[in-house]
Design a protein around this motif. Structure first.
Motif, PDB file in Angstrom:
ATOM      1  N   ASP A  41       0.863  -1.191   0.000  1.00  0.00           N
ATOM      2  CA  ASP A  41       0.000   0.000   0.000  1.00  0.00           C
ATOM      3  C   ASP A  41       0.896   1.235   0.000  1.00  0.00           C
ATOM      4  O   ASP A  41       2.111   1.124  -0.164  1.00  0.00           O
ATOM      5  CB  ASP A  41      -0.979  -0.007   1.180  1.00  0.00           C
ATOM      6  CG  ASP A  41      -0.263  -0.072   2.526  1.00  0.00           C
ATOM      7  OD1 ASP A  41       0.876   0.453   2.622  1.00  0.00           O
ATOM      8  OD2 ASP A  41      -0.815  -0.653   3.466  1.00  0.00           O
ATOM      9  N   GLU A  42       0.269   2.406   0.191  1.00  0.00           N
ATOM     10  CA  GLU A  42       1.049   3.629   0.067  1.00  0.00           C
ATOM     11  C   GLU A  42       2.200   3.697   1.053  1.00  0.00           C
ATOM     12  O   GLU A  42       3.301   4.131   0.729  1.00  0.00           O
ATOM     13  CB  GLU A  42       0.146   4.849   0.258  1.00  0.00           C
ATOM     14  CG  GLU A  42      -0.353   5.381  -1.068  1.00  0.00           C
ATOM     15  CD  GLU A  42      -1.469   6.387  -0.876  1.00  0.00           C
ATOM     16  OE1 GLU A  42      -1.371   7.215   0.052  1.00  0.00           O
ATOM     17  OE2 GLU A  42      -2.440   6.319  -1.651  1.00  0.00           O
ATOM     18  N   SER A  43       1.933   3.249   2.298  1.00  0.00           N
ATOM     19  CA  SER A  43       2.992   3.348   3.301  1.00  0.00           C
ATOM     20  C   SER A  43       4.011   2.213   3.151  1.00  0.00           C
ATOM     21  O   SER A  43       5.078   2.240   3.735  1.00  0.00           O
ATOM     22  CB  SER A  43       2.380   3.326   4.706  1.00  0.00           C
ATOM     23  OG  SER A  43       1.717   2.095   4.889  1.00  0.00           O
ATOM     24  N   ASN A  44       3.631   1.208   2.384  1.00  0.00           N
ATOM     25  CA  ASN A  44       4.515   0.061   2.195  1.00  0.00           C
ATOM     26  C   ASN A  44       4.556  -0.300   0.706  1.00  0.00           C
ATOM     27  O   ASN A  44       3.945  -1.265   0.276  1.00  0.00           O
ATOM     28  CB  ASN A  44       3.980  -1.108   3.038  1.00  0.00           C
ATOM     29  CG  ASN A  44       4.990  -2.221   3.164  1.00  0.00           C
ATOM     30  OD1 ASN A  44       6.186  -2.038   2.864  1.00  0.00           O
ATOM     31  ND2 ASN A  44       4.528  -3.383   3.571  1.00  0.00           N
ATOM     32  N   PRO A  45       5.277   0.513  -0.070  1.00  0.00           N
ATOM     33  CA  PRO A  45       5.246   0.321  -1.527  1.00  0.00           C
ATOM     34  C   PRO A  45       5.902  -0.989  -1.955  1.00  0.00           C
ATOM     35  O   PRO A  45       6.688  -1.566  -1.212  1.00  0.00           O
ATOM     36  CB  PRO A  45       6.023   1.518  -2.067  1.00  0.00           C
ATOM     37  CG  PRO A  45       6.843   2.012  -0.940  1.00  0.00           C
ATOM     38  CD  PRO A  45       6.151   1.619   0.329  1.00  0.00           C
ATOM     39  N   ARG A  46       5.546  -1.398  -3.146  1.00  0.00           N
ATOM     40  CA  ARG A  46       6.069  -2.617  -3.731  1.00  0.00           C
ATOM     41  C   ARG A  46       7.595  -2.565  -3.828  1.00  0.00           C
ATOM     42  O   ARG A  46       8.156  -1.616  -4.347  1.00  0.00           O
ATOM     43  CB  ARG A  46       5.440  -2.725  -5.129  1.00  0.00           C
ATOM     44  CG  ARG A  46       5.716  -3.961  -5.860  1.00  0.00           C
ATOM     45  CD  ARG A  46       5.154  -3.804  -7.278  1.00  0.00           C
ATOM     46  NE  ARG A  46       5.628  -4.928  -8.057  1.00  0.00           N
ATOM     47  CZ  ARG A  46       4.888  -6.005  -8.324  1.00  0.00           C
ATOM     48  NH1 ARG A  46       3.646  -6.060  -7.924  1.00  0.00           N
ATOM     49  NH2 ARG A  46       5.406  -6.999  -8.995  1.00  0.00           N
TER      50      ARG A  46
END
Ligand code: OGA
Ligand code: NI
Length: 374
Positions: A338-343
């Motif tokens: 997600d935004e706080s944990n990008p790929r």
């Protein structure tokens, strides 16, 4: 010596190394040939206590009780499992439910295979990475500059009915015993993946399973996943502080289930140090592979490990490596991005891993590094 003679000698020497370390040992060598001598900085530093076989302050890996995981304490065990995956990348699995004769037969028949006459073992030598059975030496014997002190027998285990007729016909009960062992470890792997998915918040065993989620689908795919069994043989080595049984590496799949006999040798990297893993009888050492690191988007890391050899005892281990189907791509699970944990990783599959390692000298976690998005 004429130049032609000199070339001959070099070639003979080279083919001697290609034939493996068991053969060198059987021929009674008293020094490690230079082919196996690592640069000083890459050598293991074996302590005096280790040399004298005095018990060390070895690393106590987290212990996961498989039977307890299936019982009323599941939630607590899942907590320990999450902690082990996040902070060690390794754990010891006890009470795993595989009958002890299945396990001891596997070690026994593996040992017997390496005790066969060299000519018999040599029938299974192959440079084809995809051969259903492959006998060889070192880590990647076509690429390694310095060889390591290991011979191996690799058995592809899926689909079993197709590969089984290619497996060694001697020792006579090899196929039967190794197939039983492969099926049992596969089952254990499936159960462990379900638990690990739960620790990642991807499945909820308490929820009514009416709607198959994407994650349930992935769990189902593991049933048809790839499985590779590696029987490793580390003969006694006259100068164990000059070489390694296996260089630092990570495993490529989701999980590896490792069976080691009672001789220690496995070391893992923990807080920037190399620490020896104590063998526990009737247990498996389980570790996270590159594919699970990618799938978990880096939450669980595949950890570097290596193998020390010793001058006294032969050591046998059996590693069972599991992943998704051969050509299936593995990428970060959408639920863990997600935004706080990008790929953090690109997609990969087993086929591209094989291509990668056949094309260069494998080093540490290079393959995984090549999959990272910066
Ligand atoms: C492996 C491995 C360790 C051992 O086969 O990938 O790391 O102790 N084996 O043999
Ligand atoms: Ni390994």
């Amino acid at each position: 010596m004429s130049p032609a003679m000199a070339v001959m000698t070099v070639e003979n020497e080279e083919s001697q190394y290609q034939n493996g370390v068991k053969r060198l040992y059987e021929n009674g060598i008293s020094k490690v040939p230079s082919k196996y001598v690592l640069p000083v900085l890459e050598r293991p530093s074996i302590t005096k206590q280790q040399q004298a076989n005095i018990p060390q302050n070895n690393l106590k890996l987290p212990i996961i009780d498989f039977q307890e995981l299936q019982g009323p304490n599941r939630a607590q065990v899942l907590q320990s499992l999450a902690n082990a995956c996040e902070n060690f990348g390794f754990f010891q699995l006890v009470n795993h439910g595989i009958r002890s004769d299945v396990v001891s037969n596997m070690i026994q028949v593996g040992t017997e295979f390496f005790d066969l006459p060299f000519e018999e073992r040599a029938k299974y030598m192959s440079s084809d990475m995809r051969a259903p059975v492959r006998y060889g030496t070192s880590f990647n014997q076509t690429k390694d500059k310095v060889f390591c002190w290991r011979d191996f027998l690799k058995l592809i285990c899926h689909p079993l009915p197709d590969v089984l007729p290619h497996w060694p016909s001697s020792p006579v009960d090899m196929r039967n015993l190794a197939a039983t062992y492969a099926k049992e470890t596969k089952h254990l792997f499936l159960m462990l993946m379900e638990a690990i998915f739960e620790t990642l918040g991807l499945v909820d065993s308490s929820a009514a399973k009416k709607n198959m989620t994407e994650e349930d689908e992935v769990l189902k795919e593991f049933e048809n996943g790839s499985q590779l069994m590696v029987v490793n043989c580390y003969p006694p080595c006259p100068e164990p502080d000059l070489t390694l049984g296996m260089p630092p590496h990570s495993d490529y799949g989701f999980l590896t289930l490792l069976l080691q006999d009672e001789v220690e040798g496995l070391q893992i990297q923990f807080q920037d140090k190399w620490v020896t893993v104590d063998p526990i009888s009737n247990s498996f050492v389980v570790n996270i592979g590159d594919h699970l690191e990618i799938f978990s988007n880096g939450k669980y890391k595949s950890v570097l490990h290596r193998v020390l050899v010793n001058s006294r005892k032969n050591r046998i281990s059996v590693a069972s490596l599991h992943s998704l189907p051969f050509m299936r791509s593995v990428g970060p699970s959408p639920k863990l991005v997600d935004e706080s944990n990008p790929r953090r990783y690109k997609e990969t599959n087993f086929a591209s891993f094989l291509e990668y390692i056949s094309s260069r000298e494998p080093k540490k976690k290079n393959f995984l590094e090549s999959r990272k998005l910066t």
